[in-house]
Design an enzyme around this catalytic site. Sequence first.
Site, mmCIF file in Angstrom:
data_model
loop_
_atom_site.group_PDB
_atom_site.id
_atom_site.type_symbol
_atom_site.label_atom_id
_atom_site.label_comp_id
_atom_site.label_asym_id
_atom_site.label_seq_id
_atom_site.Cartn_x
_atom_site.Cartn_y
_atom_site.Cartn_z
ATOM 1 C CD GLU A 1 -11.713 9.977 3.111
ATOM 2 O OE1 GLU A 1 -12.904 10.293 2.811
ATOM 3 O OE2 GLU A 1 -11.090 9.458 2.260
ATOM 4 C CB CYS B 1 -10.180 2.696 4.055
ATOM 5 S SG CYS B 1 -8.493 2.225 3.925
ATOM 6 N NE ARG C 1 -11.727 -1.306 -7.231
ATOM 7 C CZ ARG C 1 -10.531 -1.717 -7.320
ATOM 8 N NH1 ARG C 1 -10.403 -2.809 -8.561
ATOM 9 N NH2 ARG C 1 -9.651 -1.009 -6.888
ATOM 10 C CG HIS D 1 -7.945 7.107 2.134
ATOM 11 N ND1 HIS D 1 -9.386 7.291 2.262
ATOM 12 C CD2 HIS D 1 -8.001 5.717 2.392
ATOM 13 C CE1 HIS D 1 -10.051 6.036 2.267
ATOM 14 N NE2 HIS D 1 -8.946 5.117 2.314
#
Length: 213
Positions: A79, A142, A89, A165
């Site tokens: 990342e 995360c 979500r 990830h």
Amino acid sequence: MILLTGFEPFAEDAINPSWLAVCRARDMLRAEGHSVEVVELPCVFGESGAALIDAMDRVAPEIVISVGLAGGRDRISLERVGINCDDARIPDNRGQRPVDEEVVPGGPAAYFSTLPIKAALRNLLIAGIKGEVSQSAGTYVCNHVFYALMHSLASRPGIRGGFVHVPYVPEQLGPGSQTPSMPLETTAEGIAVIARTALETSVDVKLSAGATH
């Protein structure tokens, strides 16, 4: 000292490959003579960042690599940037579902990883492990941990860190599933590659790994 963190299981998953992989990577790296500690973080907004900072205070690492699951990706994602935004979500493991809230109230909009992500990508590919530089860590726990990590490191000179990830492991998927996965041993070796690269690389390499969207 290297600090590796993974997450506890969340949502419908019985395991979290991020935690399994960092434990295996710890064993690999210790066998090579490196000092490594691992910490399992709760998949909870707020608590996860606090647990990470407590671990840094306790072990005084030189390198911090936090790892999380990105189900559906087929490769290890280095990342690039964590953003100051919690926008869930789905609920976390405490039932929290923040929407458009800041990770650190009044903090900078974003932080870049201080890991040598391009050199790590190169070394992953040399090792035959699928990898990529990702331009978004999402807005779930995360990213919350990634931003909290980098915000803390902004006042801790000499420590470098970032977020990675990883895909599902095959054991999480049903027979005949078309969802991408990666064997645990491969994932763990990928994390070890990233850690070794961070220890050996003070200035990142120039390597095209951008995105058009």
